[in-house]
Design an enzyme around this catalytic site. Sequence first.
Site, PDB file in Angstrom:
ATOM      1  N   CYS A  76       5.858  -1.176  37.676  1.00 48.92           N
ATOM      2  CA  CYS A  76       4.794  -1.336  36.716  1.00 48.92           C
ATOM      3  C   CYS A  76       3.147  -1.198  37.557  1.00 48.92           C
ATOM      4  CB  CYS A  76       4.744  -2.734  36.406  1.00 48.92           C
ATOM      5  SG  CYS A  76       3.500  -3.422  35.317  1.00 48.92           S
ATOM      6  N   CYS A 189       1.061   4.195  33.140  1.00 48.45           N
ATOM      7  CA  CYS A 189       1.978   3.166  33.105  1.00 48.45           C
ATOM      8  C   CYS A 189       3.484   3.353  32.725  1.00 48.45           C
ATOM      9  CB  CYS A 189       1.610   2.278  31.743  1.00 48.45           C
ATOM     10  SG  CYS A 189       2.331   1.080  31.186  1.00 48.45           S
TER      11      CYS A 189
END
Length: 283
Positions: A76, A189
Site C-alpha cells: 500500500c 495506489c
Amino acid sequence: MILDSGSPIGIFDSGIGGLSVLRHIHALLPAENLLYISDAAYVPYGEKSEQEITARCMLIAQHLFAQGVKALVVACNTATAASIQKLRAAYPEQIIIGMEPGLKPAAACSNNHVVGVLATQRTLQSEKYQRLRDQLIQETQTRFVAQACVGLVNLIEQTEMDATELEQLLHAYLQVMANAGADTLVLGCTHYPFVRESIESVYARLRPGLAAATIIDTGIAVAQHLQRLLIQNQLQNLHTIEDTTHSASIAAYTTGDVTHLRSMLNKLLQLDNCPASPLQLAE
C-alpha cells in the site's frame, strides 16, 4: 522464532488493492507460501490520519511476524509513506519492503517529460513522495501532474463495480493530465492496477490521435526486489519447485467481510479455492 526458506511471506493492505502486488509476487515466486491481510475495517487508509495508519501497520506487522513470516510487504503506497520508517526501526532484523510511486521509471521513459500521477491524497501529501518528486524535477526536468483520486479506492472495493461511476471518476481525474500532455501515467495506489484497462481506455479518448500513454505499475518491481532480498538472505523457497507433490499456499485474512474477500479473490485473481478467514487484531 527460527525462519527458513519454507516460512511464509506476509503481505497487507487496507483492502484488496494489495492483491495486485500479491499477483506479481505469486507469478514470480510460485514456490512461496503467502499470507495476505486485508484491513478492510479501516479501508481506505488514504482518508485516515498518519497516526491512525501507522498504528494499524504496526499492529498488522506484529501479528504477521508472530506468525513467522520471513518477509513483510507493505502493499500500500499510503501505508508505506506513513509507516515504513517506523516499521523498519521496530523490526531492524526483518525484511520489510514498501511501495513507492514509480516516479523514477516514469521520468526515465517519458518522451516529453510530463508525467501524470494517480494516487491518494495522503500519498501525495507525504514527505516521502514530495522529496522524491522534487529530486526528480531537479535531476530530470520532469513535470509531475498529480491527482488525488478521492472515491476510487472505495469504488474498486465494491464486489460489483459501477461502470458508469468509474468512467465518470476517471474522466474527471485524467482530464487534467490530458490537458497537460502527460504521455506517462503512474498508478500510485495498489488498487488502481485492477482498473488499468479502464484508465487506458478513458485516457486514450481524452487524447485522440496520440500514441497510447505508458502506464507504470510498480508491483512487479516490488516482486523483483523481494526475490533479490530472499536470495541474499538465503530464504528463497525452492522446495515446492523441486518437490512436485507439494504446492505453495496462499491464505487470506480480513478484518472486514470474509464473503467479500472471497468474492474479490475469485474475481480479481481467479483464486476460487483460496482460504479466507476473519481476523481480529487487539488494539
